[in-house]
Write a protein that holds these residues in place. Structure first.
Motif, PDB file in Angstrom:
ATOM      1  N   THR A   4       6.433   6.543   4.192  1.00 10.05           N
ATOM      2  CA  THR A   4       7.004   6.578   2.998  1.00 10.05           C
ATOM      3  C   THR A   4       6.169   6.571   1.788  1.00 10.05           C
ATOM      4  OG1 THR A   4       8.242   4.664   2.669  1.00 10.05           O
ATOM      5  CG2 THR A   4       9.348   6.186   3.987  1.00 10.05           C
ATOM      6  N   THR A   5       5.325   5.380   1.656  1.00 12.71           N
ATOM      7  CA  THR A   5       4.550   4.660   0.591  1.00 12.71           C
ATOM      8  C   THR A   5       3.089   4.669   0.892  1.00 12.71           C
ATOM      9  OG1 THR A   5       6.799   3.823   0.152  1.00 12.71           O
ATOM     10  CG2 THR A   5       4.682   2.979  -1.065  1.00 12.71           C
ATOM     11  N   PRO A   6       2.562   4.990  -0.392  1.00  9.48           N
ATOM     12  CA  PRO A   6       0.955   4.825  -0.109  1.00  9.48           C
ATOM     13  C   PRO A   6       0.628   3.230   0.044  1.00  9.48           C
ATOM     14  CG  PRO A   6       1.408   5.695  -2.167  1.00  9.48           C
ATOM     15  CD  PRO A   6       2.580   5.729  -1.423  1.00  9.48           C
ATOM     16  N   MET A   7      -0.264   2.832   0.865  1.00  4.92           N
ATOM     17  CA  MET A   7      -0.205   1.410   1.398  1.00  4.92           C
ATOM     18  C   MET A   7      -1.589   1.135   1.259  1.00  4.92           C
ATOM     19  SD  MET A   7       2.935   0.741   1.636  1.00  4.92           S
ATOM     20  CE  MET A   7       2.921  -0.977   2.545  1.00  4.92           C
ATOM     21  N   ARG A   8      -2.266  -0.261   0.872  1.00  5.66           N
ATOM     22  CA  ARG A   8      -3.380  -0.700   0.966  1.00  5.66           C
ATOM     23  C   ARG A   8      -3.617  -1.919   1.927  1.00  5.66           C
ATOM     24  NH1 ARG A   8      -5.646  -1.416  -4.884  1.00  5.66           N
ATOM     25  NH2 ARG A   8      -3.816  -2.761  -4.817  1.00  5.66           N
ATOM     26  N   TYR A   9      -4.469  -2.205   2.275  1.00  2.00           N
ATOM     27  CA  TYR A   9      -4.615  -3.564   3.348  1.00  2.00           C
ATOM     28  C   TYR A   9      -4.943  -4.639   2.647  1.00  2.00           C
ATOM     29  CZ  TYR A   9      -5.622  -6.617   7.190  1.00  2.00           C
ATOM     30  OH  TYR A   9      -5.845  -7.792   8.074  1.00  2.00           O
ATOM     31  N   ASP A  10      -4.186  -5.745   2.733  1.00  5.79           N
ATOM     32  CA  ASP A  10      -4.572  -6.989   1.881  1.00  5.79           C
ATOM     33  C   ASP A  10      -4.881  -7.927   3.109  1.00  5.79           C
ATOM     34  OD1 ASP A  10      -4.472  -9.451   1.022  1.00  5.79           O
ATOM     35  OD2 ASP A  10      -3.233  -8.734  -0.669  1.00  5.79           O
ATOM     36  N   LYS A  11      -6.425  -8.063   3.160  1.00  8.01           N
ATOM     37  CA  LYS A  11      -6.737  -8.994   4.400  1.00  8.01           C
ATOM     38  C   LYS A  11      -6.289 -10.416   4.141  1.00  8.01           C
ATOM     39  CE  LYS A  11     -11.201 -10.134   6.635  1.00  8.01           C
ATOM     40  NZ  LYS A  11     -12.755  -9.983   6.562  1.00  8.01           N
ATOM     41  N   SER A  12      -6.145 -10.832   3.079  1.00  8.85           N
ATOM     42  CA  SER A  12      -5.602 -12.227   2.847  1.00  8.85           C
ATOM     43  C   SER A  12      -4.119 -12.475   3.552  1.00  8.85           C
ATOM     44  CB  SER A  12      -5.392 -12.750   1.171  1.00  8.85           C
ATOM     45  OG  SER A  12      -4.556 -11.828   0.839  1.00  8.85           O
TER      46      SER A  12
END
Length: 771
Positions: A118-126
């Motif tokens: 549903t939503t654009p997402m970005r991976y947060d490694k932390s």
């Protein structure tokens, strides 16, 4: 995480029911209920599937008739629709609850079953989590990342579901950026067709339309599981059988769709207690990879019949007038057939001389013959030669370029063929380079790009730094699964445009994004106007597709809009492509396609909405041979051996063919049952010949590990599979794709087409100790 469909006690029992019938109806009801879909929602949607005023099925690419049936969809096509219009959502709350490292332990089915993204997402490694990102930030950041990379190190993959409009924009974006790295689904399945047919007949696609099926007086089927992969085709086979047309099938496994079929469109058949219509007049379970040998036997027998007819002064069996006028180098092919040894033919094909001579006699009496084939021909190391050998059989009797006859490759994904038509290819000789440069004011890179196998090699060796995917589940669909997955995090950039979560999204690189897009069944409104997209079916007809459901999320963007925004962020001012105009009005993209490919797309916008679509300009269907010789070319194979450089003589080496279940489409797994093979509750199974089991000391339900037989220093192994006796030729075993891709070496592919040879992998089974 719901594992209720997996059982510790799976069952494998003989399934003797016909394809279609009440089994299909029951399966659909169960799947719809499992997704929480209202029956009224599902049925109202399905009424528009494959209709001129509706949407094109998002699964297979079989033809869409001008006069559709009331229910112009099949069991698998309906499952694909259920999967797309599900009310379940994989939203920002889902990602906030789960770490990526945990999700990697989920199965393919469990991941996709979470519902629509549903939503654009970005991976947060932390955090080891995906977090929301605005569209504007995502486009800006991805553009900046791409401009830090060498364009030749970036792959632009495209799945077979993308529309003609999105595909054309995608390849222009990639080339303006500076990359010809455009692997697609075709690389994994029918590239053997795309290479083999142009050399033989001057066309990269088949020559038949659905009207030909109504006129033919015989059909061949080679290596295609029609009942699972293109079930709507069964209606035409069903009609042909009812009028007495011979259908001769060659497949190592018994596939129910080409054995018995009960037509769900017919109340009489549905209510009848009988077993349905017998779909193949003859069904031969040849050895996996034994197709060239079998076709050689048929051709050799045809020559004998022709010799006898000629000596008796009767009508020739060969169409000598056609061969003389339209064909090149029949003499070499004839010499090959005459020199072929019957003993070797029988050994390699697994068939008897009597059976092959019987097929030749039936073929010799037919005047209009269609030869259908699937990945059972293309996914071999000699896949090109398989395809060309089938063409040779048709040419011998003049069965290409006339009504009711021709070559019929049955493609998989719904628009995988069309993407090639509008420029998705790594080979610049297949695109109108001069026109692109003239129309849009940029220089097309001239070096050949990476295909699927080469892209995998680049990921493994580190030369590929970025991967941008327009759909698909690339890492699951390709060979050498372990090495590809281990290398994936070393890339700098991973961008996935998708409708549902899959395993490839969880193989995070240094910078990773998931960009959710509209599905084909959803209404696509741009600049206040509802848009229509187009697709090409496997008979080379172009159709309109109109979305009808409300989008799964207000945040979703269409594929053309996403492509346009990525291009604007990455290559601003580097061409005159009017990205905003095209994203606002897809008719303008179709005008651009027509301008680039005028012979195939003449009057594109005026014709593509008509019932049945319009047919591309296929020269071979008119006996116009666009080959180097100006004629149809007989192509002589080098030999029969599917693995000429691998020692498969050891008694414990078996040949693995990967297959799809009745509950999947490509890498999308709908459930853990394969009704048409009688498998319930598991995909971790190896089907094998009972005599091989006795010879190797195995019994039903024994657990084994499976390892690849290859001397290249790489360990390829899957563990804890059950073995079960099944109707498989001796020396062959079968198991499910994509799980068993882990056993396929990257170098194990069609020699020139680079299609992974998934139907002939040499393996060993290692019995596990009893628990």
């Amino acid at each position: 995480m719901d594992r209720s469909e997996i059982t510790d006690k799976p069952t494998i029992e003989p399934y003797d029911e016909p394809t279609g019938g009440w089994g299909s109806v029951k399966s659909l009801v169960s799947h719809a209920a499992g997704e929480g879909l209202l029956a009224s929602t599902l049925w109202s949607t399905l009424q528009k599937q494959n209709k001129a005023d509706g949407y094109a099925c998002v699964s297979c690419s079989w033809a869409k008739p001008a006069k559709p049936r009331a229910f112009e969809y099949c069991e698998n096509g309906a499952k694909a629709t259920i999967w797309e219009i599900t009310p379940k959502r994989c939203d920002r709350e889902f990602f906030a609850r789960h770490r990526v490292s945990d999700l990697l332990n989920w199965t393919d089915h469990e991941l996709e079953k979470q519902g629509r993204l549903t939503t654009p997402m970005r991976y947060d490694k932390s955090l080891d989590q995906y977090v929301p990102v605005t569209w504007a930030d995502a486009f800006r950041e991805i553009g900046a990342e791409l401009n830090q990379l060498d364009p030749t190190s970036v792959v632009f993959y495209v799945s077979g579901r993308a529309s003609l409009e999105a595909s054309h924009m995608w390849q222009l974006f990639s080339r303006i950026y500076g990359s010809n790295n455009l692997p697609d689904s075709s690389n994994m399945c029918h590239e053997s067709t795309s290479v083999g047919l142009p050399e033989s007949i001057g066309s990269p696609v088949g020559t038949v339309t659905i009207e030909d099926f109504d006129q033919c007086d015989m059909m061949f089927f080679f290596g295609h599981n029609t009942g699972t992969n293109a079930p709507r085709l069964l209606h035409w086979v069903h009609d042909a059988r009812k009028r007495g047309v011979p259908v001769i099938t060659f497949n190592p496994l018994p596939e129910r769709g080409l054995m018995r079929f009960k037509n769900p469109q017919s109340p009489i058949e549905m209510l009848s207690p009988d077993e349905g219509v017998k779909m193949s007049s003859d069904y031969f379970q040849l050895n996996g990879g034994g197709d060239i040998a079998a076709m050689t036997g048929i051709g050799k027998a045809l020559l004998d019949l022709d010799d006898t007819a000629k000596a008796a002064g009767k009508k020739r069996v060969l169409d000598t007038a056609f061969i003389e006028e339209h064909c090149h180098d029949f003499a070499s092919f004839e010499a090959f057939l005459r020199a072929a040894d019957w003993g070797e033919i029988e050994r390699c094909s697994g068939m008897t001389r009597d059976d092959l001579e019987h097929v030749a006699r039936v073929y010799s009496k037919a005047e209009k013959v269609i030869a259908n084939y699937g990945m059972g021909l293309t996914q071999h190391r000699h896949g090109i030669e398989n395809v060309q050998m089938l063409v040779n059989l048709l040419l011998m009797r003049g069965n290409i370029g006339k009504p009711g006859a021709g070559i019929s490759p049955i493609r998989g994904h719904s628009n995988v063929q069309g993407q090639r038509t509008v420029g998705i290819t790594e080979k610049t000789e297949l695109i109108p380079v001069d026109k692109f440069e003239e129309f849009y004011g940029f220089t097309v890179p001239k070096e050949k790009g990476l295909d699927t196998v080469e892209a995998c090699q680049g990921i493994i060796d580190g030369s590929v730094k970025g991967f941008v995917a327009l759909g698909g589940n690339f890492s699951r669909a390709v060979p050498e699964t372990r090495l590809v997955e281990e290398a994936w995090p070393k890339m700098r950039l991973n961008v996935q445009i998708a409708t549902k979560l899959n395993r490839n999204h969880l193989l995070t690189s240094e910078v990773t994004y998931i960009l959710p897009c509209l599905g084909r069944i959803e209404r696509d409104v741009q600049a206040g106007v509802e848009q229509t997209v187009s697709i090409e079916d496997s008979t080379a007809c172009i159709h309109a597709s109109n979305g009808m459901r409300e989008p799964a999320s207000k945040e979703l963007l269409s594929e053309p809009k996403i492509v346009a925004e990525l291009a604007k962020a990455t290559v601003p001012g580097r061409s005159t492509v009017p990205w905003d105009e095209w994203a606002a009005d897809y008719a303008k993209v179709r005008d651009a396609i027509e301008r680039a490919y005028p012979s195939d797309f003449k009057y594109f916008n005026q014709r593509f909405r008509q019932p049945g679509g319009f047919h591309r300009d296929i020269g071979a269907s008119k006996r116009e041979w666009r080959t180097d010789t100006g004629k149809a070319n007989f192509k002589t194979p080098e030999g029969f051996d599917v693995n000429p450089d691998i020692d498969t003589r050891p008694q414990d080496v078996l040949q693995l063919m990967t297959v799809r279940s009745n509950d999947q489409f490509n890498t999308t797994i709908y459930g853990y049952d394969d009704r048409l093979r009688g498998v319930s509750g598991t995909r971790m199974v190896i089907l094998m010949n009972e005599a091989d089991m006795r010879r190797l000391g195995l019994r039903d339900d024994d657990r084994v590990d499976v390892e690849t037989h290859a001397d290249d220093g790489v360990s390829r192994r899957v563990e804890d599979y059950r073995v079960h006796a099944f109707s498989v030729p001796k020396g062959n075993v079968a198991g499910y794709y994509p799980e068993l891709n882990a056993l396929m070496p990257l170098w194990h592919h069609s020699r020139r087409a680079h299609v992974p040879a998934a139907k002939s992998i040499p393996v060993r089974l290692i019995k596990r100790p009893a628990a």
